[in-house]
Design an enzyme around this catalytic site. Structure first.
Site: not given
Ligand code: ADP
Ligand code: SF4
Length: 688
Positions: A31, A170, A173, A266
């Site tokens: 991001c 995806y 997360h 992560d």
């Protein structure tokens, strides 16, 4: 590139489905706080990575449908074809430098708050959404699943039309539907999408097959997968179900992008994962279960580590988000034998905090990050000097070092004077606190550069006063003298009623601790009215040294601001494990020699407890005495920068030093007018 380059292996091309990466450097999705809200700035960030040599440049998670609305955060958006032109800016910027562009399609399920669209939130099973919004998600029925697959497929087609070469499915997360369906605690379904692992992976398999079918001939289909939740038996583990997922899907994706969950694990900070390559243990077996290329991350900045990971068969491609933010030119620098010029990430997560705050990305190490489009800043290029002016920078902390380095890069004669016996200011000191050793890279990188330049003079043990500055005869002066912590009990929470401090109370500040002073024996109170990392890390240091520590804060969490850097829960857990007595929602009202008095932040009700000393982490006072003296000295340039101008984070000081050097001898009218370019909403009626 010459064969003699020891890192030649890193520059071999890698085939990914129907496309080929020119080398092994892969910027994984991350991001930027820019996304669909500031697409020109986002495209410029990505284009800079491509220019810096990355073979693949990804965007951030990209909402595929209004039921996955991440507002108010500025992620990617591809709800319909009207979103294509903004994403085309990025793919054009990336292709212009010969790299491949990747898009991370995402439906965020119960992680999407849908605050803008007011759509119902979707999840495998009924549950609360995973933010603090008072909302629950609805369980998807079969028709919802079919619709979701159609949205994903349509988004893949739009992504192809926007020019992307690699399209992601995806499941990572804990943030997307594909992942939510896989995790038993989120999926209590009794149909063919729930129960066994094979059933829980069914949706991911379908998404991979759908995406191949839709765009497979022209685009590669990548799969981002969190192989371990780092919760032991409470979550998915790499050695068990994580491994089984890889076996089940094996050669279905064109690329495996493997990491760990949740995001705080992560993108772990250096304080909690000090080693580069900290995810290797979770990655190592993936390549044995697939013939497709594997990319992995772990704050990889060392070319030797990268090389060994490829040689050992852990990965085919070197993944990076933060290292590529701190230095978009890592691949070029390695290729050109300029390894010592790499600006290494320090693992502070200020970049991450930008996304969490919904503001443009910023980076402690790389002050040009996020400023490529709006200020026209390039990390490797700076305007040459305008004149033969000589410059003096006073103070060798992050602001002074950055200012001196950039002035020197422009070609000016630079004298840098530092009062103490070492350069680095606060980073030199703070990097000696537990877990923060990597922060010294802020000073090391700049000093290494400065020491190699013939137009720079460096002086330590040189506390300058007004007379000495006059003797030097340099007429362009930048004052970066920093600040010091207050000892008088005034801070954010005590502005109206300062803490009453008895004359015999033992009071220390962070400066004392950073300068090596330890509190006297006995219980020590740490009062945190600053709310980011410093009080928490001092508490850790003192608790580890055997002190009984009482941590008092008016906030309801320890180091509350560190929520933005993804560290807060780790910090609080660590202090609890160390036996620190944590007292939240409390204001420090009075200190005596052996007692501290705190008052409830809501009711004012007071409590006393025994304590032998107190560390006040409250506010800082700017060191402006020299600046004020120099105001009357008739200098041609006198600029106050960094913490001396406005105490803040290290990232702010580095930015201030950089901006001052860029703006030096720039016409003032131009600098004042042109703060930065803005992406202004188009009010034309047909622009909706
Ligand atoms: P910043 O974050 O703004 O760079 P720091 O506090 O980290 O601020 O660094 C400021 C540096 O300035 C410190 O290393 C301090 O020793 C130095 N300094 C302060 N006053 C003077 C002075 N009069 N002459 C030279 N150096 C000074
Ligand atoms: Fe690394 Fe910190 Fe820059 Fe993020 S802000 S890239 S963690 S140095």
């Amino acid at each position: 590139m010459s064969d003699a380059n020891p890192y030649a292996l890193l520059f071999e091309p890698v085939r990914i489905g129907p496309v080929t990466a020119r080398n092994r450097f892969y910027q994984v999705p991350h991001c930027t706080g820019l996304g669909h809200v500031r697409p020109r700035a986002d495209a410029a960030v990505r284009g800079m990575k491509a220019e810096g040599g990355w073979a693949v440049v990804s965007n951030q998670e990209t909402e595929i449908h209004p039921t996955s609305d991440l507002s108010p955060y500025a992620e990617g958006r591809l709800w319909d074809e009207r979103d294509i032109p903004a994403l085309r800016l990025m793919t054009d910027a990336v292709h212009a430098h010969g790299a491949l562009a990747a898009i991370q399609l995402a439906h965020n399920g119960n992680h999407a708050q849908n605050l803008l669209t007011r759509a119902p939130v979707l999840a495998p099973s009924e549950m609360s959404i995973d933010t603090s919004q008072p909302k629950q998600a609805q369980a998807m029925d079969k028709a919802d699943i079919r619709e979701f697959r159609r949205w994903h497929r349509d988004a893949a087609l739009r992504a192809r039309d926007a020019g992307f070469d690699i399209i992601y499915v995806y499941a990572g997360h804990n943030m997307t539907l594909a992942h939510h369906f896989m995790l038993p605690h989120m999926n209590q379904r009794s149909d063919e999408y729930g129960g066994s692992l094979e059933n829980r992976v069914r949706l991911t398999r379908e998404l991979l097959e759908d995406t191949h079918e839709a765009v497979g001939g022209s685009c590669a289909v990548a799969f981002r997968f969190a192989i371990d939740e780092m919760m032991g038996a409470d979550g998915m583990q790499a050695a068990e179900e994580g491994r089984a997922v890889v076996e089940l899907l094996s050669d279905l994706p064109d690329l495996w992008d493997v990491n760990v969950a949740n995001w705080s694990n992560d993108s772990a900070t250096t304080r909690f994962q000090p080693e580069d390559g900290y995810q290797n243990a979770f990655l190592s077996h993936v390549k044995q279960m697939t013939r497709k290329p594997v990319v992995g991350v772990g704050r990889l900045t060392s070319p030797d580590m990268m090389l060994s990971m490829v040689k050992k068969g852990i990965v085919d491609l070197i993944g990076a988000a933060r290292p590529s933010i701190a230095d978009p030119f890592i691949p070029k620098k390695i290729e050109e034998g300029r390894v010592d010029e790499i600006r290494e990430c320090i693992g502070c997560n200020i970049c991450v905090s930008s996304d969490n705050l919904g503001i443009p990305i910023r980076c402690t190490q790389n002050p040009t990050m996020g400023e490529e489009w709006r200020r026209g800043w390039h990390p490797e290029i700076i305007a040459p000097k305008e004149s033969d002016a000589e410059t003096l920078v006073i103070g060798g902390g992050p602001a002074g070092l950055e200012c001196a380095m950039q002035l020197a890069r422009r070609g000016y004669q630079v004298t840098l004077a530092e009062a103490s016996s070492e350069f680095g200011g606060r980073v030199a000191k703070e990097s000696r606190l537990p877990g923060l050793a990597a922060w010294s890279r802020v000073a090391d990188h700049r000093l290494n550069d400065l020491k190699q330049r013939g137009n720079v003079q460096l002086f330590t043990d040189s506390r300058l006063d007004g007379e000495q500055v006059a003797e030097l005869g340099i007429e362009h002066v930048f004052v970066a003298t920093g600040c010091h912590w207050r000892k008088d009990g005034i801070g954010r929470s005590t502005q109206r009623h300062p803490t009453i401090i008895a004359s015999d109370a033992e009071v220390l500040t962070p400066d004392d601790i950073l300068n090596g002073t330890l509190p006297p024996e006995g219980p020590v109170t740490i009062y945190d009215d600053d709310h980011i990392y410093l009080a928490g890390v001092i508490a850790e240091k003192l608790a580890t040294a055997g002190y009984q520590v009482i941590f008092v804060t008016p906030e309801s969490l320890v180091s509350a601001y560190a929520v933005n850097t993804l560290e807060q829960s780790h910090i609080q857990a660590r202090l609890i494990e160390l036996g620190v007595d944590i007292r939240c929602n409390q204001v420090l009202t009075a200190l005596q020699s052996d007692v501290a008095r705190i008052g409830c932040a809501f009711t004012g009700r007071e409590t006393d407890f025994p304590c032998a000393s107190t560390v006040l982490v409250t506010e800082r006072r700017r060191e402006t005495a020299l600046y004020n003296t120099l105001k009357g000295a008739g200098l041609k340039t006198l600029e106050l920068i960094g913490d001396a101008a406005s105490p803040g984070l290290i990232v702010d000081a580095v930015f201030a030093g950089h901006r001052a050097a860029r703006d030096f001898e720039r016409p003032k009218a131009e600098a004042d007018k042109d703060w930065f370019r803005r992406e202004i909403i188009d009010l034309a009626e047909d622009a909706s």
